[in-house]
Scaffold this motif. Structure first.
Motif, PDB file in Angstrom:
ATOM      1  N   TYR A 242       0.833  -1.202   0.000  1.00  0.00           N
ATOM      2  CA  TYR A 242       0.000   0.000   0.000  1.00  0.00           C
ATOM      3  C   TYR A 242       0.874   1.261   0.000  1.00  0.00           C
ATOM      4  O   TYR A 242       0.542   2.251  -0.656  1.00  0.00           O
ATOM      5  CB  TYR A 242      -0.943  -0.006   1.202  1.00  0.00           C
ATOM      6  N   LYS A 243       1.995   1.207   0.699  1.00  0.00           N
ATOM      7  CA  LYS A 243       2.930   2.337   0.690  1.00  0.00           C
ATOM      8  C   LYS A 243       3.561   2.511  -0.697  1.00  0.00           C
ATOM      9  O   LYS A 243       3.784   3.633  -1.153  1.00  0.00           O
ATOM     10  CB  LYS A 243       4.014   2.132   1.748  1.00  0.00           C
ATOM     11  N   LEU A 269      -0.204   4.319   7.171  1.00  0.00           N
ATOM     12  CA  LEU A 269       0.320   4.705   5.861  1.00  0.00           C
ATOM     13  C   LEU A 269       0.894   6.112   5.836  1.00  0.00           C
ATOM     14  O   LEU A 269       1.404   6.556   4.808  1.00  0.00           O
ATOM     15  CB  LEU A 269      -0.786   4.584   4.810  1.00  0.00           C
TER      16      LEU A 269
END
Length: 396
Positions: A242-243, A269
């Protein structure tokens, strides 16, 4: 018709069936749906009567532990132990009502055994690819090849002795061919030459499922291209991925909707860019209607939903049939595939931009979209099921 639908407790197995259930009940058929309580609202909203698991079956689902970790034998072991646990419950339900047909999930329903036990037609619901053979060579099914395989044969023998029925091969258990079969995609996308009509009905994906309420406002997208990112509902603990997505598309001309599941928190995040919408859950069908690209785990259900809306995909397969789905997308020029473990922000962005620019892939996605819409909007599947039951009764 009075129909018993047998399933389990997973989104990917139940969601594809909901459109069919709705069509059956709208035509005046009675459907009783056996599944976990978490899906009771979904099936009753489609007009079915919900029948829940017993404590014994619930306990099995929570406590099952594989005897080994071989990918194929572990799946076979689970299927067989589930069948052994669920068959007594199905037979008890059948005693209480007179059903014209049983539709059961190909993994969770014991179709291979049921069709030898009951005196009504057994239809198999294939929530993934319908297969005419196992995806392993014959030598791997010879007793003695692996301890977990031998355990599968022990369970198989135990089930058949319990009901005094003929012992099927493990291939027959795995391929789970019913008296009739339903597949929730097109015959072309299914891609197995041994799987064809009239034994298999290709019904297309279900887009009838209920989604949780969400205050989604896509008007903020404007003229920008919309990228949708989701790894499904089960294996979502991919914080680094996701990063990577944020690094790839931060402050670009794209708008990104990213669903991160329940195993990560948005706060982990860091700062979320203005061109991102990140939540633990997003209404997938609503976003796919507008999306230009879908970055996905290549789950069979999610892929078929995206194809229904003509959305090209970047597949990042992880487990089970996801690798097969990704290969099918690539071979039919409906998308691309990458390893999630080797994905850099630069690779992710370049692959996504290539998909956005690829006119051939978009044309292919729109073509299969039209085919799927024709299947799902047609009443042929329900009509063929009704005709099949009538023919069965006449023959018997």
């Amino acid at each position: 018709m009075n129909i018993l639908f047998v399933n389990a407790n997973l989104n990917g197995h139940i969601n594809p069936t909901l459109g069919l259930v709705k069509k059956l009940t709208e035509k005046g058929n009675q459907v009783s749906y056996f599944c976990s309580e978490s899906f009771s609202e979904q099936v009753t909203k489609m007009g079915a009567k919900w029948i829940g698991f017993s404590n014994k079956l619930d306990l099995f689902l929570k406590e099952y532990r594989p005897t080994d970790r071989h990918p194929f034998f572990m799946l076979m072991e689970y299927m067989l132990l589930y069948d052994e646990a669920v068959l007594p419950e199905i037979l008890e339900i059948i005693k209480e009502d007179q059903y014209d047909m049983i539709i059961c999930d190909s993994y969770f329903g014991g179709a291979c055994f049921l069709k030898q036990i009951v005196k009504v037609p057994v239809v198999c619901s294939h929530s993934s690819f319908a297969m005419s053979k196992t995806p392993v060579p014959e030598r791997m099914l010879v007793p003695g090849f692996h301890p977990q395989l031998d355990h599968c044969y022990q369970i198989l023998k135990r089930i058949c002795e319990s009901y005094n029925i003929e012992e099927p091969s493990l291939e027959q258990v795995f391929t789970s061919k019913g008296d009739l079969n339903i597949v929730y995609t097109t015959q072309d996308f299914n891609g197995d030459d041994g799987v064809y009509e009239p034994d298999y009905l290709f019904a297309g994906p279900s887009i009838e499922r209920i989604q949780e309420a969400d205050d989604l406002d896509l008007s903020v997208v404007g003229e920008r291209k919309l990228i949708y990112i989701s790894l499904g509902s089960l294996n979502t603990a991919f914080l680094d991925f996701y990063k990577t997505c944020i690094s790839a598309f931060r402050n670009t001309d794209y708008y990104v909707c990213m669903s991160i599941g329940k195993k990560c928190e948005v706060s982990q995040l860091g700062e979320i860019p203005q061109n991102f919408l990140v939540k633990n859950f997003l209404p997938q069908l609503e976003i796919l209607k507008r999306a230009d690209v879908f970055i996905t785990h290549a789950g069979f259900n999610s892929v078929n939903e995206a194809l229904y809306f003509g959305v090209p995909m970047l597949a990042l397969p992880q487990v089970n049939d996801q690798h097969m789905v990704a290969k099918r997308l690539v071979s039919m020029e409906l998308g691309m595939s990458e390893s999630i473990k080797e994905l850099s922000p630069e690779t992710l962005r370049s692959k996504t931009e290539a998909l956005i620019m690829d006119k051939k892939i978009k044309e292919n996605c729109m073509k299969i979209s039209r085919e799927m819409r024709n299947l799902t909007e047609s009443e042929q599947t329900v009509w063929k099921l009704e005709k099949f039951v009538d023919t069965w009764k006449e023959r018997k």
